[in-house]
Design an enzyme around this catalytic site. Structure first.
Site, short mmCIF file in Angstrom:
data_model
loop_
_atom_site.label_atom_id
_atom_site.label_comp_id
_atom_site.label_asym_id
_atom_site.label_seq_id
_atom_site.Cartn_x
_atom_site.Cartn_y
_atom_site.Cartn_z
N ASN A 135 0.88 -1.32 -0.17
CA ASN A 135 0.01 -0.45 -0.04
C ASN A 135 1.60 1.21 0.41
OD1 ASN A 135 1.02 0.53 2.46
ND2 ASN A 135 -0.65 -1.89 3.29
N GLY A 189 -2.88 -9.95 3.22
CA GLY A 189 -2.66 -10.12 2.28
C GLY A 189 -0.92 -10.42 2.13
N ASP A 238 1.10 -8.66 1.69
CA ASP A 238 2.27 -7.85 2.11
C ASP A 238 2.20 -8.51 3.35
OD1 ASP A 238 3.94 -5.21 2.50
OD2 ASP A 238 1.51 -4.34 2.69
N SER A 261 -3.84 -6.29 -6.44
CA SER A 261 -4.92 -6.01 -6.67
C SER A 261 -6.08 -6.85 -6.32
CB SER A 261 -4.89 -4.92 -7.44
OG SER A 261 -3.97 -3.54 -7.53
#
Ligand code: AR6
Length: 179
Positions: free
Chosen positions: A27, A35, A37, A120
């Site tokens: 982000n 997720g 990340d 995404s």
């Protein structure tokens, strides 16, 4: 250059990939999240967050690079995909930019193998069918003849994502080689 020898689609966990670089669907803060990340930060260890703090965030569609710390991958390329807002907020172009800028950074660092997640398509809600076509198109467009990159893995976390990314890759390859 044979595209189908360079690009592959598989189901797996990106943190386990033994490649020069893995791409993080981050982000704007670059300070971690859920997720993929969250999984990358957990596997890389706290030094990754320390380095990310020095970067000052990242605008949507751009990319930044850090070391991989405890990961098998030497590098992490952090990119920020767009949040899906219905398709009229430049989401397609921003998603293409995320792939393009990640590959540019990879070239600059002489990276030979790289693994991407489905940027995404999780928390950011981009429709997976559309995202997979844009991802494959962006990657193929940005692979020029002189590229240092020899291997690009598209790592899917489930069967649905796998279905879409592999179909998008097959369709693009068929079109290019007019099979
Ligand atoms: N390996 C491969 N793919 C994974 C993994 C993994 N270990 N974990 C999840 N995925 P998301 P986004 C898949 O939400 O949509 C974060 O909080 C997942 O199933 O990780 O770009 C960031 O900090 C999905 O198919 O990324 C941002 O705030 C895909 O990776 C936000 O989420 C992407 O899902 C970014 O959202």
């Amino acid at each position: 250059m044979n595209i189908s020898e360079i690009i592959s689609v598989s189901i797996g966990d990106i943190v386990e990939q033994e490649v020069d670089a893995i791409v993080n669907a981050a982000n704007n803060s670059l300070l971690g999240g859920g997720g993929v990340d969250g999984a990358i930060h957990k596997a890389a260890g706290p030094q990754l967050l320390e380095e990310c703090r020095t970067l000052g965030g990242c605008p949507t569609g751009e990319a930044r690079i850090t070391k991989g710390y405890l990961l098998p991958a030497k590098w992490v390329i952090h990119t920020v995909g767009p949040i899906w807002q219905g398709g009229h907020q430049n989401e397609d172009e921003l998603l293409v930019n995320a792939y393009r800028n990640s590959l540019l950074l990879a070239e600059e660092h002489d990276i030979k193998s790289i693994a991407f997640p489905g940027i995404s398509i999780g928390a950011y809600g981009f429709p997976v069918d559309r995202a997979s076509k844009l991802a494959v198109a962006a990657i193929i467009e940005n692979l020029d003849k002189d590229t240092s990159i020899e291997e690009i893995r598209l790592i899917c976390f489930n069967d649905i994502a796998y279905h879409h990314y592999s179909r998008s890759l097959e369709t693009s390859v068929d079109e290019i080689y007019k099979i």
